[in-house]
Each structure stands twice: as structure tokens, then as C-alpha cells.
Design a protein around this motif. Structure first.
Motif, PDB file in Angstrom:
ATOM      1  N   SER A 124      -2.562  -5.067  11.068  1.00  0.00           N
ATOM      2  CA  SER A 124      -1.270  -5.127  10.408  1.00  0.00           C
ATOM      3  C   SER A 124      -0.201  -5.615  11.372  1.00  0.00           C
ATOM      4  N   ALA A 125       0.684  -6.475  10.871  1.00  0.00           N
ATOM      5  CA  ALA A 125       1.738  -7.056  11.714  1.00  0.00           C
ATOM      6  C   ALA A 125       3.132  -6.690  11.233  1.00  0.00           C
ATOM      7  N   ILE A 126       3.226  -5.999  10.095  1.00  0.00           N
ATOM      8  CA  ILE A 126       4.517  -5.717   9.479  1.00  0.00           C
ATOM      9  C   ILE A 126       4.585  -4.238   9.122  1.00  0.00           C
ATOM     10  N   THR A 127       5.710  -3.611   9.451  1.00  0.00           N
ATOM     11  CA  THR A 127       5.893  -2.181   9.250  1.00  0.00           C
ATOM     12  C   THR A 127       7.068  -1.926   8.326  1.00  0.00           C
TER      13      THR A 127
ATOM     14  N   VAL B 227       0.828  -1.199   0.000  1.00  0.00           N
ATOM     15  CA  VAL B 227       0.000   0.000   0.000  1.00  0.00           C
ATOM     16  C   VAL B 227       0.861   1.247   0.000  1.00  0.00           C
ATOM     17  N   ALA B 228       2.139   1.081  -0.264  1.00  0.00           N
ATOM     18  CA  ALA B 228       3.031   2.224  -0.299  1.00  0.00           C
ATOM     19  C   ALA B 228       4.033   2.048  -1.412  1.00  0.00           C
TER      20      ALA B 228
ATOM     21  N   ASN C  16      -0.156  -5.308   3.906  1.00  0.00           N
ATOM     22  CA  ASN C  16       0.907  -4.464   3.391  1.00  0.00           C
ATOM     23  C   ASN C  16       2.050  -5.264   2.783  1.00  0.00           C
ATOM     24  N   ALA C  17       2.228  -6.493   3.247  1.00  0.00           N
ATOM     25  CA  ALA C  17       3.472  -7.182   2.902  1.00  0.00           C
ATOM     26  C   ALA C  17       3.311  -8.606   2.412  1.00  0.00           C
ATOM     27  N   SER C  18       2.145  -9.224   2.617  1.00  0.00           N
ATOM     28  CA  SER C  18       2.024 -10.658   2.354  1.00  0.00           C
ATOM     29  C   SER C  18       1.293 -10.945   1.045  1.00  0.00           C
ATOM     30  N   ASN C  19       1.625 -12.075   0.429  1.00  0.00           N
ATOM     31  CA  ASN C  19       0.864 -12.597  -0.707  1.00  0.00           C
ATOM     32  C   ASN C  19      -0.075 -13.722  -0.290  1.00  0.00           C
ATOM     33  N   SER C  20      -0.145 -14.035   1.005  1.00  0.00           N
ATOM     34  CA  SER C  20      -1.026 -15.094   1.471  1.00  0.00           C
ATOM     35  C   SER C  20      -2.475 -14.750   1.131  1.00  0.00           C
TER      36      SER C  20
END
Length: 885
Positions: free
Chosen positions: A630-633, A6-7, A106-110
Motif C-alpha cells: 500500500s502506498a496511500i493512507t 477497504v474502509a 485502498n485508493a486507486s481504480n487502476s
């Protein structure tokens, strides 16, 4: 595979794309999300950078390695003294890229639908004489055999000199032929050691004694092996042209080049137009059925264009060749990397083709010239165009512009993703592999996307599982291999190999869905760039690693838990990290370097390449199955010139200090409390156009090795930057210091001043490079902050000298033993026992014995939290452990 975000971030292996926001199935992007997509040309450049991350260190400084380098290094390794120890495979759990609770938006393809994954599969072959037996070749993982139609797999080539696979072929006599040196990139990045023939592949195992030919194919990439039983030949399609040998020749009989236009072999007067590094790259050869082995077609072409690019044909079994003049829909001037497929009756010739024109054109949305058919089977045509990027995008593709965004349309990586096959039972039934897999049952008049890129963006998709109605027509992206089974009494199946493993289904199936042949976790070809380890509060060790096109893997003991208090809440929650005994993929896309808190294995920083660093304090676990909270920054510093796999590390004495590097050296004192890239401070500049390749810090004394330019076929340069002594400065390096890629920098923990450091070099020595500056040695040492240097690789003629093979990572054990990971294994120098420069191979005395590390490139070393175990990441055979030397 691309990944969700998302960024705007540094683009990875392909492109950063957007996952749709939570909400009704099929909802369009909302909530301020942006799609970070560059032009298609940029995406191809990014993929080239991904492959260059492996390629460049091995080819620097001049872009070439003389044939015989790997074999010479291997022969030396087999004669070295041994430090006896036993390796154990660590990554044995199935790898589930769709694990619940690891779906950070934000970070996963799951949730994308690929399911269980392994590493890139470059080749497939089916054994027609043994029902249920098939073979898969990993990009750098060797050969695996399944005896139960893909339910389980066994490695059968772990101790050859090179585990990079380009081609597999089962010949009429039942033997399995293996062409080493993967060639999906149509160049020499995954060099091999020649061709091997296994007489009884259904039960046997490859050995060095199975090599066919001499050293003429050592160090090249072999894209295909094609048998022509009627004419009595087998052809090797290589990065240096097309070679041939008799099927009945003895194993020692050499291969003969029969088609190499730049070299004037097979055809004269064509011209070259490129440097020798890009000359005579062959992509495919096909034998026309029904021609008694006399009619052959070949594609010889450099992806970016060259004077020799074209279709070639022979009417006499490959003795002489002519340049074709294709008519109809194909423009001869647009021919690039191509793949052929004949129908079983020889009446139709299909071709898929990449366009150098589009590849070199800024702003192209695809590099696919098209898919074509010669209805007469004649290489000269006339050809009808039966598919374009637009046609494929509208066939149910997830890569349609309205779904994936602009700039990334079907065929954008056609120079890399190509496979094509015709159903043996139906000349109109065609499978086409690009980024996705497509199927036509009417000779190309219509197409269906039967292996979508992913579910994101599709009308059926929702992050809420109960609202997700997507079918099973999804597999991992980037298709490279196709094969068919024709066993009597069994329904014929088609098998597809891609960047995530192998999938299969009956050729008669029209309903959605694929059988995932990676589900058992026994097809273990994962391509790691890194590994990190930390202790879990519930017991055991968390193991993390960045992967080529498979994100960041997280492995914990089955039943492990973690207690975490989510931001904005007051009540701790106990998370079940691994209830099913599987590895998960909390970070998507490509994974790079990895930093793990040894005292808390749920705290890790992973890299989505290009120094796009992302932090989690709870193993990337999302409390809800919809990927929230969200779990990843994202904590990436803004650097202008990071390597694709950019280095970062924790200070080895001060756990409250981190370093990271691109062009600049960055420092961070907030560590696990870091919330954004703004928490990094710029400490030093390696120089305009430079990119740091390795970094280390001890008590805030920092060493950084850099390249610039980093292109091995250009004006390659390297250097070392340090703040030893107080002020930042570039070291004046001695004249004999190798001008090769610096792959590792390690500060000796025994020297509290930080003055003693080791620099590790990749590539091969001057003995195998044309460039005079390549130098010798792979491990160099300084004890005075870089004022003087010593090559500690040992005497080159000694049995215990360091092997002349790419070295990738150095670690100093607690007792002072130096440990180095290389492309041909792990080597140790027990300094206390016999001083510097006396190396031993780590493993079993018999180099082919179980308990040795497979000869996939060992690229990263890290200790267990208690320091008693050494973890080794390989680029093709997963992560392994061994007692710390």
C-alpha cells in the motif's frame, strides 16, 4: 465513477465500493473488507452534491441568475486592460487511469479497465460530408475536432464566452451547431451563452461572431439541438423549455419559445407545481422520420417530479402542442427525465425514462423506470417495456448486486446518465447509455453490457496481471452521448461519450473491445478542482490535481525517478515514475483539494471528496504491479458536515502545521508523518449546519469562510470565522458585505500579524440576482482582522474594474500583486503600480489569440516550488502555466 476502498469513508460522486481482494480470479470479498454503500437514493444525492460543488457557488444566494450575466461579464472582459503574458498548457501527456505501479488497493481504480481518459463529454457529432471528421463537446471544455476518426483532436472553440457544451449537431448544409450550457443535470449549473453556428467546421474555428440569435438563451443550459430540415426549423431543448427558429433566418433572428408548459407556451392548463428554478426543464425533442417534418415528440420534466412532467407532441412542425397519454407499459404519472430515439424508418419510437417516484423513495436501488418501445412510432403508444434495471444487471453488467454490492444497480443515476440511439441501418439495433453502455440487436428482446463499469468484481478479474482474463468490454462510466458514422467506403461505427471521454467501435462488431479515442492525450477536457506542485529529486516538477470523476492526476517529466524506502524494509528502491510519458491516476473516484510538499513532489495529500484526505510519501507508487504494498493512507478527520470539495492547506509560514475544514476547523502538527484521522485536533466549530468553504493559515492565524445553509435555493447564509487576536470568533460583517458563496480566503503574506486578508466571492452581483442580499463586488479586503472591510473590485463603471463573474481563488504574488482565478480567466491587480481596485486581464492583448487561457472556468491557483511560475487549474481544459505576475 465510484472508487475502491477497504474502509468506510465519506461517499463521493457516486458511491464507495469494494475492489475484490487479491487472490484467484473472481475471488469474492475477503480479508475483512467492507463495502461502503448507502442506499441508491443516497448515491443520487452524492452525485447531486458533486455537481452542486460547481453549481452552488455560482447560483447562491437565491438559485437564479438573470439572463445576460455571462455575456455582460464577457463584454467587460474584452475591453479590460491587459497584463501581457503567455499561457502554456501543462497537462499535455495522455492520462492513463490504468497505469501499472499506481494500483493501491485502498485508493486507486487502476486496473479497472477504463484505460486512457479525458473529462466529461456531453455531446458528439459526426460530419457526414468529411470522412474521419467528428466533433466532441466537453462539459466545460469547449469543442474538439478530429480529422482522423478520433486518433488526434484539436480544440476549435477555446475563446467563446462559455466553454460549457450541451449539444452538437451537423445540419444538412454542413454547418456545425453548438448549444452551450451543459444540461446532463437538467438544470442551470453549467450555464452557456447561447447557440453558435460554424459554417465550415471541418477547417474552421468558432468565434463570438458565430452566435445565432439574441440574448434569450444566454445563461441557460441546452440539452439538445434538433434539426427539422423538411419543416425548415431547428429546435433548442433547454432548461427553460423548447425553442425554435427558422433554418434560413439571419443570425440575428431571435429564438422563440414554442413549448414551456409552466409558462403556458405551446399548451395551457398543465400546471407547474415547482418553483421557477425547476420549471419547464426540457430533456429531448425528436422528429419522426417520414412525417415530412410535421410530427415531433418532446419530454419536458423535472427529475424530482412536477405537475408539468410528461411527453408532448406536435403534428404541425412545432406550432402547436398536446400532452400525450402514453398507454401500455408506461405510467404517465411516473414520467421523469427521458430520451427518445426513432428508428431510421420512423416505425419505432424507443424511450429510456427516469422515475421521480423512485428518485424520491428512500432505499431505492435504481431510479430507472425502464426502457420502452412504441412499435407503431406513436408517442401515445402502446408501449412495451424492453428493459428494467434487473434485466440490465443480468446482461453481463459489473453493476450486478453480487459484483458491486447492494444499493447501486443499473440506472441509479438515470436522471444524469442517459443516452439512446438506434443504428441507422437496423431498426432493431439499439444502444442504451446509463452508468454502463448496453446493446440490443433484437429490438430489446435481449441485451448485452458492451461497456462495463469496470472489471472489479467480475469473475475474470485479478490484481495479479497474469491472472486477469477480462476482455475489453470496459469504458469509463456515466454515458451521455452517442453518434454514428456513415461515411461511404468506411465501416459504420458507433461513438460513445461519457465522464471519461470518447470510445468507438464498428456497429457490426460483436467481439469485446473498444477503440479508446483518448489515447493520444489530445482530447484535453479534464475537469480540475485543484492543482499542487512540488520539486522532484531527479529534477523537474511534480504536478498533482483533483478531478471530477477522474481521481487525482499525477504528472512528472518522462524519465523522472524517486528513491524510497518502503516501510519494513532497509534498502532504498529507485522508482521509475513515468517511463512512458503519461499522467497517472494514483487516487480514484473524484478528486478534490490537493496539498503538495513544494520541497518533495512525491509527498501529497489528495481528497476523495467530503474531506476524505489521503496521504502518500512516494507519489502513490506501488512497487508491484498487483497494487502492493500500500502506498496511500487515509488520514481523514471525522467531520459531520464537510463540503463535497472540502478545503485544507499548509500554513504559509510554518510547514509543520496543516489546517482542514468541514463544520469544524482541524489542525495537524504531524503533517507528512500523519498516519490516521486521529492525528487531527479539533480547533473550532463554525456552527451547527455550517460548512467551511475556504480556509487559510499563516503563522497559526487562521481564517475560514463558511456557508450555512449552503443550498442556493433555500435560506442561504455565509460568514467568516477567525482566531485573529487569539480567541476564535465569528466576525460581525458589514451590511454591504455580499451574501454570496465565499470561494476563497487569502492572508496577505506581507502582514506577519495575519490581520490583512482577502475574501473572494463566487456568483454574480446583485445586478443579476433577485436576492437583495447578493451585494456587489467579488474581492474584499480587511487590514484590521475583520473589523472593517473594503470592496477592492474597483468602480463598476471603470474599464479596469474586476469583472462581474464568479471568482474562485486568490493568490498574492511575491511582489504583492493580487491574482484571482475566475470563470472568465485570470485577473491581476498590481497594487504597487496603481493601488487597489485597478484590474487587468492576464494574457495576450487579443482575447482570441493563442497564448491566452481558454475560457473554461479557472478554479485554482498555485505557485511553482521556485515561485517563478503560476499554475492555473481549469474545470474543463486541464492545467495551464504562466510566468508569475
Amino acid at each position: 465513477m465510484i472508487r475502491t476502498t477497504v474502509a468506510t469513508v465519506s461517499l463521493g460522486a457516486v458511491v464507495a465500493a469494494t475492489a475484490w481482494a487479491a487472490g484467484p480470479a473472481g475471488a469474492a470479498p475477503s480479508g475483512g473488507q467492507t463495502t461502503s454503500v448507502g442506499s441508491a437514493g443516497d448515491e443520487s444525492d452524492d452525485l447531486m452534491a458533486a455537481l452542486g460543488a460547481y453549481d452552488d457557488p455560482r447560483l447562491s444566494p437565491d438559485g437564479s441568475v438573470t439572463a445576460g450575466a455571462y455575456t455582460a461579464a464577457w463584454n467587460h472582459v474584452t475591453q479590460m486592460p491587459v497584463s501581457t503574458s503567455t499561457f502554456s498548457e501543462a497537462t499535455t501527456q495522455p492520462y492513463n487511469s490504468d497505469s501499472l505501479h499506481y494500483r493501491d488497493r485502498n485508493a486507486s481504480n487502476s486496473g479497472g479497465g477504463a484505460g486512457y481518459s479525458s473529462g466529461r463529454i456531453a455531446a458528439l457529432a459526426v460530419d457526414p460530408a468529411h470522412a474521419g471528421v467528428l466533433y466532441a463537446g466537453g462539459a466545460d471544455g469547449g469543442v474538439f475536432r478530429s480529422s482522423d476518426d478520433g486518433a488526434t483532436w484539436t480544440p476549435i472553440a477555446d475563446h467563446l464566452p462559455a466553454l460549457s457544451v450541451g449539444s452538437l449537431a451537423v445540419l444538412p448544409d454542413g454547418s456545425l451547431w453548438l448549444g452551450t450550457g451543459e444540461a446532463t443535470t437538467a438544470s442551470d449549473n453549467y450555464a452557456g451563452s447561447g447557440v453558435y453556428r460554424l459554417v465550415n467546421p471541418a477547417t474552421g474555428t468558432f468565434s463570438t461572431a458565430d452566435r445565432v440569435g439574441g440574448g434569450e438563451l444566454d445563461g441557460v443550459s441546452i440539452h439538445e439541438l434538433r434539426a427539422d430540415p423538411q419543416a425548415g426549423y431547428v429546435f433548442a431543448v433547454t432548461s427553460h423549455g423548447v425553442y425554435r427558429r427558422s433554418l434560413t433566418a439571419s443570425s440575428a433572428t431571435t429564438w422563440t419559445a414554442v413549448l414551456a408548459p409552466c409558462a403556458g407556451i405551446g399548451i395551457a392548463g398543465v400546471g407547474c407545481g415547482v418553483s421557477s428554478y425547476f420549471a419547464d426543464v426540457a430533456s429531448d425533442v425528436a422528429v419522426q422520420p417520414g412525417s415530412s417534418g410535421e410530427s415531433l415528440v418532446a419530454n419536458v420534466a423535472w427529475r424530482s417530479g412536477a405537475a408539468y412532467n410528461g411527453f408532448y407532441y406536435s403534428r404541425d412542425g412545432g406550432n402547436t402542442w398536446s400532452l400525450a397519454n402514453p398507454t401500455g407499459a408506461i405510467n404517465p404519472k411516473e414520467i421523469g427525465n427521458a430520451t427518445f430515439a426513432y428508428s431510421a424508418d420512423g416505425t419505432r419510437l424507443y424511450a429510456v425514462m427516469e422515475s421521480p417516484t423512485l428518485l424520491n423513495k428512500a432505499g431505492s436501488t435504481t431510479v430507472l423506470a425502464g426502457v420502452y418501445v412504441s412499435a407503431s412510432g406513436d408517442i401515445n403508444g402502446p408501449y412495451n417495456q424492453i428493459a428494467t434495471s434487473s434485466v440490465l444487471a443480468n446482461s453481463g453488467s459489473a453493476m450486478k448486486r453480487t459484483r458491486i454490492g447492494p444499493g447501486y444497480q443499473p440506472g441509479v443515476q438515470a436522471w444524469y446518465d442517459q443516452s439512446l440511439a438506434v443504428d441507422p441501418a437496423d431498426p432493431g439495433h439499439v444502444y442504451l447509455g446509463l452508468e454502463e453502455l448496453y446493446e440490443s440487436r433484437d429490438g430489446g428482446a435481449s441485451w448485452q453490457t458492451v461497456g462495463r463499469y469496470w472489471n472489479f468484481g467480475m469473475p475474470c478479474f485479478s490484481y495479479t496481471p497474469s491472472l486477469n482474463t477480462c476482455d475489453g468490454n470496459v469504458m469509463h462510466s456515466d454515458q451521455h452521448a452517442l453518434a454514428f458514422s456513415t461515411w461511404p467506403g468506411h465501416a459504420p461505427e458507433v461513438y460513445a461519450g461519457n465522464d471519461g471521454g470518447v470510445y468507438a467501435r464498428p456497429t457490426t462488431q460483436t467481439a469485446p473491445g473498444w477503440r479508446n479515442l483518448n489515447a493520444s492525450g489530445t482530447l484535453r477536457t479534464l475537469q480540475y478542482y485543484s492543482v499542487g506542485a512540488g520539486t522532484l529529486s531527479s529534477g523537474g516538477t511534480a504536478l498533482w490535481g483533483g478531478l471530477q470523476d477522474n481521481g487525482v492526476s499525477f504528472l512528472s517529466p518522462q524519465g523522472s525517478t524517486y528513491t524510497y524506502t518502503y516501510p519494513g524494509t532497509a534498502t532504498p528502491v529507485s522508482e521509475q515514475l513515468n517511463p512512458a510519458g503519461q499522467m497517472s491516476e494514483p487516487f480514484g473516484g473524484d478528486g478534490g483539494d490537493q496539498l503538495v510538499n513544494p520541497a518533495d513532489g512525491c509527498q501529497t495529500v489528495g481528497e476523495y471528496v467530503g474531506l476524505t484526505m489521503q496521504l502518500t510519501n512516494n507519489c502513490g507508487y506501488t512497487a508491484n504491479n498487483d497494487g502492493t504494498p500500500s502506498a496511500i493512507t487515509n488520514i481523514a478527520p471525522s467531520d459531520p458536515n464537510p463540503r463535497f470539495i472540502a478545503p485544507f492547506a499548509a500554513d504559509t509560514l510554518d510547514a509543520g502545521f496543516w489546517v482542514a475544514a468541514g463544520e469544524y476547523v482541524w489542525g495537524d502538527t504531524k503533517t507528512w508523518s500523519t498516519t490516521s484521522g486521529a492525528d487531527w485536533q479539533q480547533l473550532a466549530d463554525s456552527g451547527a449546519g455550517h460548512s467551511i468553504t475556504a480556509i487559510a493559515s499563516r503563522n497559526h492565524v487562521i481564517w475560514a469562510g463558511w456557508c450555512g445553509t449552503c443550498n442556493p435555493s433555500g435560506s442561504f447564509g455565509r460568514g467568516v470565522l477567525t482566531n485573529y487576536g487569539g480567541a476564535w470568533h465569528q466576525l460581525t460583517l458589514p451590511s454591504d458585505f455580499p451574501n454570496r458563496y465565499i470561494s476563497g480566503v487569502t492572508i496577505d503574506p506581507a502582514d506577519t500579524s495575519g490581520a490583512t486578508a482577502y475574501v473572494t466571492f463566487s456568483g454574480f452581483s446583485r445586478a443579476w440576482h433577485e436576492a437583495p442580499g447578493a451585494g456587489y463586488g467579488h474581492v474584499w479586503r480587511t487590514t484590521d482582522g475583520g473589523a472593517t472591510w473594503t470592496d477592492v473590485s474597483g468602480a463598476s463603471t471603470a474599464a479596469d474594474s474586476f469583472p462581474d463573474a464568479p471568482a474562485n481563488r486568490t493568490l498574492v504574488a511575491p511582489d504583492g500583486t493580487i491574482i484571482v482565478a475566475t470563470d472568465l480567466g485570470v485577473f491581476v491587480d498590481d497594487v504597487k503600480a496603481d493601488g487597489l481596485g485597478h484590474w487587468k486581464r492576464l494574457g495576450q492583448a487579443d482575447i482570441t489569440a493563442n497564448g491566452n487561457l481558454p475560457t473554461a472556468a479557472a478554479v485554482y491557483l498555485t505557485p511553482s516550488p521556485d515561485g517563478k511560475t503560476l499554475y492555473v487549474a481549469t474545470h474543463g481544459r486541464g492545467i495551464w502555466s504562466v510566468p508569475m505576475p
